[in-house]
Design a protein around this motif. Sequence first.
Motif, mmCIF file in Angstrom:
data_model
loop_
_atom_site.group_PDB
_atom_site.id
_atom_site.type_symbol
_atom_site.label_atom_id
_atom_site.label_comp_id
_atom_site.label_asym_id
_atom_site.label_seq_id
_atom_site.Cartn_x
_atom_site.Cartn_y
_atom_site.Cartn_z
ATOM 1 N N GLU A 10 39.257 -49.328 -46.381
ATOM 2 C CA GLU A 10 40.219 -48.755 -45.436
ATOM 3 C C GLU A 10 39.837 -49.082 -43.994
ATOM 4 O O GLU A 10 40.706 -49.284 -43.148
ATOM 5 N N GLN A 11 38.536 -49.113 -43.726
ATOM 6 C CA GLN A 11 38.060 -49.428 -42.377
ATOM 7 C C GLN A 11 38.271 -50.898 -42.021
ATOM 8 O O GLN A 11 38.492 -51.239 -40.860
ATOM 9 N N ALA A 12 38.181 -51.758 -43.019
ATOM 10 C CA ALA A 12 38.247 -53.204 -42.781
ATOM 11 C C ALA A 12 39.633 -53.617 -42.295
ATOM 12 O O ALA A 12 40.644 -52.986 -42.624
ATOM 13 N N ASP A 13 39.645 -54.677 -41.522
ATOM 14 C CA ASP A 13 40.896 -55.217 -40.991
ATOM 15 C C ASP A 13 41.513 -56.160 -42.017
ATOM 16 O O ASP A 13 41.116 -57.314 -42.148
ATOM 17 N N GLY A 14 42.497 -55.648 -42.735
ATOM 18 C CA GLY A 14 43.131 -56.435 -43.788
ATOM 19 C C GLY A 14 44.061 -57.501 -43.297
ATOM 20 O O GLY A 14 44.543 -58.327 -44.088
ATOM 21 N N THR A 15 44.325 -57.526 -41.984
ATOM 22 C CA THR A 15 45.215 -58.566 -41.445
ATOM 23 C C THR A 15 44.492 -59.895 -41.260
ATOM 24 O O THR A 15 45.132 -60.920 -41.032
ATOM 25 N N ILE A 16 43.131 -59.860 -41.326
ATOM 26 C CA ILE A 16 42.353 -61.098 -41.160
ATOM 27 C C ILE A 16 42.181 -61.724 -42.537
ATOM 28 O O ILE A 16 41.320 -61.323 -43.318
ATOM 29 N N ILE A 17 43.025 -62.690 -42.846
ATOM 30 C CA ILE A 17 43.036 -63.302 -44.175
ATOM 31 C C ILE A 17 41.986 -64.409 -44.297
ATOM 32 O O ILE A 17 41.284 -64.524 -45.301
ATOM 33 N N ASP A 18 41.880 -65.225 -43.255
ATOM 34 C CA ASP A 18 40.962 -66.371 -43.291
ATOM 35 C C ASP A 18 40.065 -66.326 -42.060
ATOM 36 O O ASP A 18 40.303 -67.032 -41.081
ATOM 37 N N PRO A 19 39.014 -65.490 -42.091
ATOM 38 C CA PRO A 19 38.174 -65.332 -40.897
ATOM 39 C C PRO A 19 37.478 -66.626 -40.506
ATOM 40 O O PRO A 19 36.881 -67.290 -41.347
ATOM 41 N N GLN A 20 37.565 -66.931 -39.218
ATOM 42 C CA GLN A 20 36.942 -68.144 -38.712
ATOM 43 C C GLN A 20 35.689 -67.849 -37.899
ATOM 44 O O GLN A 20 34.739 -68.610 -37.914
ATOM 45 N N SER A 21 35.693 -66.721 -37.180
ATOM 46 C CA SER A 21 34.557 -66.381 -36.332
ATOM 47 C C SER A 21 33.702 -65.305 -36.986
ATOM 48 O O SER A 21 34.133 -64.622 -37.921
ATOM 49 N N PHE A 22 32.502 -65.150 -36.455
ATOM 50 C CA PHE A 22 31.597 -64.090 -36.908
ATOM 51 C C PHE A 22 32.280 -62.735 -36.769
ATOM 52 O O PHE A 22 32.211 -61.896 -37.680
ATOM 53 N N GLU A 23 32.934 -62.507 -35.639
ATOM 54 C CA GLU A 23 33.577 -61.208 -35.415
ATOM 55 C C GLU A 23 34.693 -60.964 -36.422
ATOM 56 O O GLU A 23 34.809 -59.867 -36.986
ATOM 57 N N ASP A 24 35.513 -61.980 -36.657
ATOM 58 C CA ASP A 24 36.584 -61.831 -37.652
ATOM 59 C C ASP A 24 36.013 -61.501 -39.027
ATOM 60 O O ASP A 24 36.540 -60.648 -39.743
ATOM 61 N N GLN A 25 34.942 -62.181 -39.394
ATOM 62 C CA GLN A 25 34.334 -61.949 -40.693
ATOM 63 C C GLN A 25 33.822 -60.510 -40.798
ATOM 64 O O GLN A 25 34.017 -59.841 -41.814
ATOM 65 N N ALA A 26 33.165 -60.033 -39.750
ATOM 66 C CA ALA A 26 32.640 -58.675 -39.761
ATOM 67 C C ALA A 26 33.756 -57.647 -39.833
ATOM 68 O O ALA A 26 33.690 -56.690 -40.621
ATOM 69 N N LEU A 27 34.785 -57.816 -39.028
ATOM 70 C CA LEU A 27 35.890 -56.861 -39.023
ATOM 71 C C LEU A 27 36.618 -56.844 -40.364
ATOM 72 O O LEU A 27 37.059 -55.790 -40.832
ATOM 73 N N SER A 28 36.722 -58.002 -40.996
ATOM 74 C CA SER A 28 37.404 -58.071 -42.295
ATOM 75 C C SER A 28 36.543 -57.494 -43.411
ATOM 76 O O SER A 28 37.058 -57.108 -44.459
ATOM 77 N N MET A 29 35.208 -57.414 -43.185
ATOM 78 C CA MET A 29 34.292 -56.870 -44.197
ATOM 79 C C MET A 29 34.105 -55.363 -44.061
ATOM 80 O O MET A 29 34.192 -54.626 -45.038
ATOM 81 N N VAL A 30 33.817 -54.913 -42.815
ATOM 82 C CA VAL A 30 33.362 -53.531 -42.632
ATOM 83 C C VAL A 30 34.146 -52.739 -41.608
ATOM 84 O O VAL A 30 33.911 -51.531 -41.453
ATOM 85 N N GLY A 31 35.044 -53.384 -40.851
ATOM 86 C CA GLY A 31 35.800 -52.662 -39.853
ATOM 87 C C GLY A 31 35.053 -52.511 -38.536
ATOM 88 O O GLY A 31 33.882 -52.876 -38.416
ATOM 89 N N PRO A 32 35.720 -51.918 -37.520
ATOM 90 C CA PRO A 32 35.160 -51.920 -36.155
ATOM 91 C C PRO A 32 33.934 -51.040 -35.959
ATOM 92 O O PRO A 32 33.040 -51.395 -35.180
ATOM 93 N N ASP A 33 33.842 -49.882 -36.623
ATOM 94 C CA ASP A 33 32.734 -48.965 -36.352
ATOM 95 C C ASP A 33 31.392 -49.532 -36.803
ATOM 96 O O ASP A 33 30.421 -49.554 -36.037
#
Length: 382
Positions: free
Chosen positions: A122-145
């Motif tokens: 639920e925390q993870a950003d499900g809109t990031i389908i194909d993460p390209q950057s480290f930040e995108d990968q982290a947000l898609s895995m664990v969310g912002p907190d």
Amino acid sequence: MSKSPVIVGAGFSGAVIAREFAEAGHDVRVIEARSHVAGNCYTERDAETGVLLHVYGPHIFHTANEDIWNYVTRWGSFMPYSHRVQTTVGEKVFSLPINLLTINQFFNKAFRPDEARAFVAEQADGTIIDPQSFEDQALSMVGPDLYEAFFKGYTEKQWGCSPTELPASILKRLPLRFNYDDSYFNHPFQGIPEHGYTPIVESILDHPRIDVQLNTVFDPKDTDDAHVFWSGPLDGYFDHKLGRLGYRTLDFHHFREEGDWQGTPVMNYGLRDVPYTRITEHKHFAPWEEHEKTLCTREYSRECGPDDIPYYPIRLVDEKAMLSEYVDLARATENVTFIGRLGTYRYLDMDVCIKEALDVAETYLTAHSEGRPIPTFVHDPL
């Protein structure tokens, strides 16, 4: 071999290749610019505390390759060791890698594994389908907190740039666990040499056909037609004629205390306002020893200058473009093979260095016996 091959660098890569050549009946010279062997794995006793110091930062041997484990333990006694890492975020300490305990502590919950998995999803950003950057990968895995607490600041300090500039691949190899397993590595073979890494490498190099020359700077222009195995920086072999490849270097600030200072081998500091990335307490890397005093090291990461020791290849867009040019230049150069982390501009764990060094030695010995040239790169840097 018409002339004794020259191996530049007495770390694991150079030592393993030298030993393979010697056991095959060939004389070999190992040239090392430093005053010691073992490269960045070098260990020595601290005179004041008696603690075994990992001089260039902590090294834990871990591998899934039983052959490599059998190889390295051939040269000395390894003691069982399972690595643990904690991280301080603000006024709290958490367990790494992120596991069920970390999640429950951070969010003040008592989740079971399936509940934690659903919560993090639920925390993870499900809109990031194909993460390209480290930040995108982290947000898609664990969310912002969790990203802000455990990854963002630490990564900015370690790499000196925004996580948006780093590739997603850096984070993809870090585990996210929904159980209470806090072991940092999950490889079946793990350990640390009982007396440190230096005696291991010295044992590998202890052969009458191996001539080790310390405190000696090798000049690539003076090869005398011998084949050179270069474990130094790839760009350094060519005197940086195309520019300098990017590296991060480390500064180590030691301090000594009585007793047990932090209770763990490594304490990360995840927030940006703490200038160092971690503190290591070296005696915890040898739990089979007892010491009344302790030796700790604050570790700072920064851009590598011309006179610094390079540790981590950056491999961002600019570096990859320059790397490609250096690879082309290298492949047009005769009688040299580039080896190891620096020679191939790749981050390699110790077990991979040993495996690749064995590959290089086998390739060269086979090529020589069959009258074929050895490749400039046995393992492609690109």
